[in-house]
Design a protein around this motif. Structure first.
Motif, PDB file in Angstrom:
ATOM      1  N   THR A   2       0.807  -1.225   0.000  1.00 60.61           N
ATOM      2  CA  THR A   2       0.000   0.000   0.000  1.00 60.61           C
ATOM      3  C   THR A   2       0.841   1.277   0.000  1.00 60.61           C
ATOM      4  N   ASP A   3       2.151   1.148   0.095  1.00 61.48           N
ATOM      5  CA  ASP A   3       3.007   2.335   0.113  1.00 61.48           C
ATOM      6  C   ASP A   3       3.022   3.019  -1.250  1.00 61.48           C
ATOM      7  N   ARG A  45       0.748   7.233   3.523  1.00 59.89           N
ATOM      8  CA  ARG A  45       1.352   5.987   3.045  1.00 59.89           C
ATOM      9  C   ARG A  45       2.529   6.237   2.101  1.00 59.89           C
ATOM     10  N   ARG A  79       6.252   6.819   0.865  1.00 55.94           N
ATOM     11  CA  ARG A  79       7.610   6.450   1.276  1.00 55.94           C
ATOM     12  C   ARG A  79       8.588   7.107   0.306  1.00 55.94           C
ATOM     13  N   ARG A 119      10.000   7.330   7.451  1.00 55.17           N
ATOM     14  CA  ARG A 119       9.393   6.980   6.154  1.00 55.17           C
ATOM     15  C   ARG A 119      10.372   7.216   4.995  1.00 55.17           C
TER      16      ARG A 119
END
Length: 433
Positions: free
Chosen positions: A225-226, A257, A259, A286
Motif C-alpha cells: 500500500t506504500d 502511506r 515512502r 518513512r
C-alpha cells in the motif's frame, strides 16, 4: 574515426558524465568506431578493454580522484606518446580537470581535432561545494602555463575563475557539445555559436523483472500500500535534496502511506543526518536511504516507484529523467528550463521550487494513478526518441564537422586563424532525439 575520450570521473563513481561516456563509447564501437578512454585510476576499478588508467589520488570532494602529475611536462609528454601509439584521429574531452587538460594538450601536440562536451553546470557546483577562490585562481594560472598562453587577470570570485578556466579549455575547441539548452541558458560559453552543437545523450531502458522488483520492495520494507517517491542521484545539497526532504514532510500530512527512497552516493553524511533530524523521527522513519547501487538494483527501484522526484536546479540533462520515463515512471521536477528544453520536452510535472509547491505536485500524481500513467507513457514516448544509436550518429556528425574545421584551419599559412563557419549541422542533426 578513432576517438580518444578524456574524463576526470569514472567508475566506480557513478554519475551522468560516466553514464554518457560509457553509452557513447559502446554505441560508437557498435558503429565501427572503436576508441580509447583515459581515466583516473581507482583501486576498486575493474579493468576494461580500451581503457587507459592513470595514477590518481583522492581530492576530498565527492569521491573524485585527480591526476595532478599530468600538470607537469614530463608526465604529460610520456602519456601523450602512449596515446599517440594507439592511432587516435579525434580528441573528445568531457571534464575540465587534469585529465581534461591532458586531452587539450594531446589534441594540440598531435594536431588532432578537439571536441569538448560541457556536461556539468560547474558554476553551481563550485558554489555548492564552497571551492575556495584561491584554489580556482591557482588552477587558472597552472592551466595557462601548461597551455603556453598568457595568464588571465586574477579572478576576484569563483564565477570569474571558472569563466577563465572555460576560456582556456574551450576556446580552442573545434566543436563544443551541450546536452540541453539548459547549459546555454545558465552559462555563457566562450565559443562562437557556429561551434556549439546540441546533442542529448541517448539512454537505453534499464531491464528488470517482477521478481526483482518484488525483491527490492521486500528488502527495503516497502508495503504493497506504500506510495513510493523515488530519488536517484547523488544525495547531496547541489541536487536539491534538502528541498525534497522538506517537501516530503509536507506530503506525508496528506499522503501518510508515502515512502521516500533515496538511491545514490552519499558524500556528506553528517549534512544528510542533520537534514533528516530536522524533519523529525516520524518523517525520517518513512525515508529509505539506500546509497549507491548497481544498475540492476536501480532498475528494480524504478519498477517499484510511483513517481520520480527530481528537485535539482543544477542539472544540465538529468539522465535519470529518461531512465525513469523508459520505465513508465512520471517525474516531478522544479527546473523550468530543464522541463521545457530537456529530453522529455515538457512530459513531466514542473513544480514551484518550494516545499509546498513540490509536495503539491507529488500529491497530484500519487492521488491520480490514471493521470500518472498517462504522463508516464508520454514521457516514455519522448525518452524513446533519444536512443544510444542516434546519440552516436549525431556525435559522428559533430566529429566530422570538427575534422573539417581543423583541417581547414591547419591548411592556412601563417598564424592559426578561424576560416569561418563550415555551416552548422541541420536542426535534425543537431537536436537529434
Amino acid at each position: 574515426m578513432r576517438a580518444v575520450h578524456f574524463t576526470d570521473t569514472y567508475l566506480p563513481r557513478r554519475d551522468g558524465v560516466v553514464s554518457s561516456i560509457r553509452t557513447l563509447v559502446r554505441a560508437l564501437a557498435h558503429r565501427g568506431h572503436p576508441g580509447l578512454t583515459v581515466v583516473p585510476r581507482h583501486p576498486e576499478q575493474a579493468g576494461e578493454p580500451d581503457l587507459m588508467r592513470l595514477r590518481a589520488v583522492p581530492c576530498g570532494v565527492a569521491d573524485l580522484r585527480l591526476s595532478p602529475w599530468l600538470l607537469h611536462g614530463a608526465s604529460a609528454t610520456g602519456t601523450i606518446a602512449e596515446i599517440a601509439a594507439t592511432g587516435p584521429e579525434i580528441v573528445h574531452v568531457h571534464t575540465p580537470g587534469p585529465v581534461g587538460l591532458l586531452g587539450v594538450l594531446t589534441a594540440r601536440r598531435l594536431g588532432l581535432p578537439l571536441v569538448q562536451t560541457y556536461h556539468t553546470d560547474l558554476h553551481a557546483y563550485v558554489d555548492a561545494y564552497r571551492v575556495p577562490t584561491r584554489a580556482l585562481r591557482g588552477a587558472v594560472r597552472l592551466y595557462a602555463h601548461r597551455l603556453g598562453v598568457p595568464r588571465p587577470p586574477a579572478a576576484t570570485h569563483r564565477q570569474a575563475a571558472l569563466d577563465a578556466t572555460n576560456s582556456l579549455l574551450l576556446g580552442g575547441a573545434d566543436a563544443v557539445v551541450v546536452p540541453t539548452r539548459a547549459v546555454l541558458d545558465r552559462v555563457s560559453l566562450p565559443v562562437p555559436a557556429d561551434r556549439v552543437f546540441l546533442v542529448p545523450t541517448g539512454v537505453g531502458a534499464r531491464r528488470t523483472s517482477p521478481a526483482e522488483v518484488a525483491a527490492f520492495r521486500a528488502t527495503h520494507a516497502l508495503a504493497p500500500t506504500d506510495k513510493v517517491v523515488l530519488f536517484v542521484g547523488r544525495v547531496n545539497r547541489e541536487k536539491g535534496v534538502d528541498l525534497l526532504i522538506n517537501a516530503f514532510a509536507e506530503l506525508l500530512a496528506d499522503c501518510p502511506r508515502a515512502r521516500l527512497v533515496l538511491v545514490g552516493a552519499i558524500y556528506e553524511p553528517r549534512w544528510l543526518t542533520e537534514l533528516l533530524r530536522s524533519v523529525g523521527p516520524a518523517v525520517a522513519g518513512r525515508v529509505n536511504v539506500i546509497g549507491q547501487q548497481p544498475p540492476s538494483v536501480v532498475a528494480a527501484a524504478y519498477g517499484a516507484a510511483d513517481v520520480l522526484a527530481f528537485p535539482s536546479g543544477t542539472d544540465t540533462q538529468a539522465l535519470v529523467l529518461q531512465e525513469a520515463a523508459l520505465a513508465g515512471v512520471p517525474a516531478v521536477l522544479v527546473d523550468p528550463v530543464l522541463h521545457r528544453h530537456g529530453p522529455l520536452a515538457g512530459a513531466a510535472d514542473c513544480a514551484a521550487p518550494t516545499p509546498t509547491g513540490f509536495a503539491a505536485a507529488l500529491l497530484r500524481l500519487l492521488s491520480d494513478p490514471a493521470a500518472a500513467r498517462r504522463l508516464g507513457q508520454l514521457a516514455a514516448d519522448r525518452a524513446a526518441e533519444h536512443t544510444p544509436e542516434r546519440y552516436a550518429e549525431a556525435i559522428c556528425d559533430v566529429y566530422a564537422h570538427a575534422a573539417r574545421r581543423q583541417a581547414g584551419w591547419s591548411a592556412r599559412p601563417g598564424p592559426a586563424q578561424p576560416v569561418g563557419a563550415f555551416g552548422r549541422l541541420n536542426d535534425r542533426g543537431r537536436t537529434r532525439r
